[in-house]
Design a protein around this motif. Structure first.
Motif, PDB file in Angstrom:
ATOM      1  N   ARG A   1      45.867  26.981  40.431  1.00  0.00           N
ATOM      2  CA  ARG A   1      46.051  26.757  41.836  1.00  0.00           C
ATOM      3  C   ARG A   1      46.804  27.934  42.436  1.00  0.00           C
ATOM      4  O   ARG A   1      47.805  28.385  41.901  1.00  0.00           O
ATOM      5  N   GLY A   2      46.320  28.434  43.554  1.00  0.00           N
ATOM      6  CA  GLY A   2      46.983  29.530  44.234  1.00  0.00           C
ATOM      7  C   GLY A   2      46.500  30.903  43.821  1.00  0.00           C
ATOM      8  O   GLY A   2      46.871  31.884  44.434  1.00  0.00           O
ATOM      9  N   LEU A   3      45.678  30.995  42.781  1.00  0.00           N
ATOM     10  CA  LEU A   3      45.153  32.292  42.385  1.00  0.00           C
ATOM     11  C   LEU A   3      43.911  32.609  43.200  1.00  0.00           C
ATOM     12  O   LEU A   3      43.111  31.735  43.505  1.00  0.00           O
ATOM     13  N   ARG A   4      43.766  33.884  43.547  1.00  0.00           N
ATOM     14  CA  ARG A   4      42.578  34.286  44.290  1.00  0.00           C
ATOM     15  C   ARG A   4      41.390  34.496  43.366  1.00  0.00           C
ATOM     16  O   ARG A   4      40.282  34.103  43.660  1.00  0.00           O
ATOM     17  N   HIS A   5      41.633  35.146  42.225  1.00  0.00           N
ATOM     18  CA  HIS A   5      40.550  35.372  41.270  1.00  0.00           C
ATOM     19  C   HIS A   5      41.137  35.769  39.919  1.00  0.00           C
ATOM     20  O   HIS A   5      42.325  36.021  39.801  1.00  0.00           O
ATOM     21  N   LEU A   6      40.266  35.859  38.931  1.00  0.00           N
ATOM     22  CA  LEU A   6      40.615  36.283  37.589  1.00  0.00           C
ATOM     23  C   LEU A   6      39.943  37.624  37.351  1.00  0.00           C
ATOM     24  O   LEU A   6      38.781  37.815  37.728  1.00  0.00           O
ATOM     25  N   ALA A   7      40.664  38.571  36.731  1.00  0.00           N
ATOM     26  CA  ALA A   7      40.111  39.900  36.475  1.00  0.00           C
ATOM     27  C   ALA A   7      40.041  40.173  34.977  1.00  0.00           C
ATOM     28  O   ALA A   7      40.927  39.754  34.225  1.00  0.00           O
ATOM     29  N   PHE A   8      38.995  40.877  34.584  1.00  0.00           N
ATOM     30  CA  PHE A   8      38.816  41.296  33.193  1.00  0.00           C
ATOM     31  C   PHE A   8      38.744  42.811  33.138  1.00  0.00           C
ATOM     32  O   PHE A   8      38.007  43.429  33.913  1.00  0.00           O
ATOM     33  N   ALA A   9      39.483  43.423  32.217  1.00  0.00           N
ATOM     34  CA  ALA A   9      39.423  44.867  32.002  1.00  0.00           C
ATOM     35  C   ALA A   9      38.227  45.173  31.112  1.00  0.00           C
ATOM     36  O   ALA A   9      38.003  44.499  30.098  1.00  0.00           O
ATOM     37  N   VAL A  10      37.443  46.174  31.497  1.00  0.00           N
ATOM     38  CA  VAL A  10      36.299  46.610  30.692  1.00  0.00           C
ATOM     39  C   VAL A  10      36.363  48.128  30.533  1.00  0.00           C
ATOM     40  O   VAL A  10      36.808  48.843  31.430  1.00  0.00           O
ATOM     41  N   ALA A  11      35.909  48.601  29.384  1.00  0.00           N
ATOM     42  CA  ALA A  11      35.922  50.040  29.131  1.00  0.00           C
ATOM     43  C   ALA A  11      34.780  50.755  29.854  1.00  0.00           C
ATOM     44  O   ALA A  11      34.937  51.896  30.286  1.00  0.00           O
ATOM     45  N   ASP A  12      33.644  50.091  29.982  1.00  0.00           N
ATOM     46  CA  ASP A  12      32.463  50.701  30.600  1.00  0.00           C
ATOM     47  C   ASP A  12      31.878  49.721  31.613  1.00  0.00           C
ATOM     48  O   ASP A  12      31.172  48.782  31.251  1.00  0.00           O
TER      49      ASP A  12
END
Length: 56
Positions: free
Chosen positions: A1-12
């Motif tokens: 709750r309250g988060l705008r989005h989830l981010a994932f780090a990718v190399a490429d």
């Protein structure tokens, strides 16, 4: 709750986007982070919530 989005780090980012698109996932155009100079994009999960891919 309250988060705008989830981010994932990718190399490429190009490879990650291609893999998603090959599975029928719509991906937004790649953008450039003005602060870091790194590329990123968004796509939606099955519920329509935004997920981010951030190239590291």
């Amino acid at each position: 709750r309250g988060l705008r989005h989830l981010a994932f780090a990718v190399a490429d980012l190009d490879t990650a986007v291609r893999a998603l698109e090959n599975h029928g996932v719509a991906v937004e155009p790649i953008r450039l982070d003005e602060l870091t100079g790194r590329r990123f994009t968004f796509f939606a999960d099955p519920d329509g919530l935004p997920l981010e891919l951030y190239e590291t």
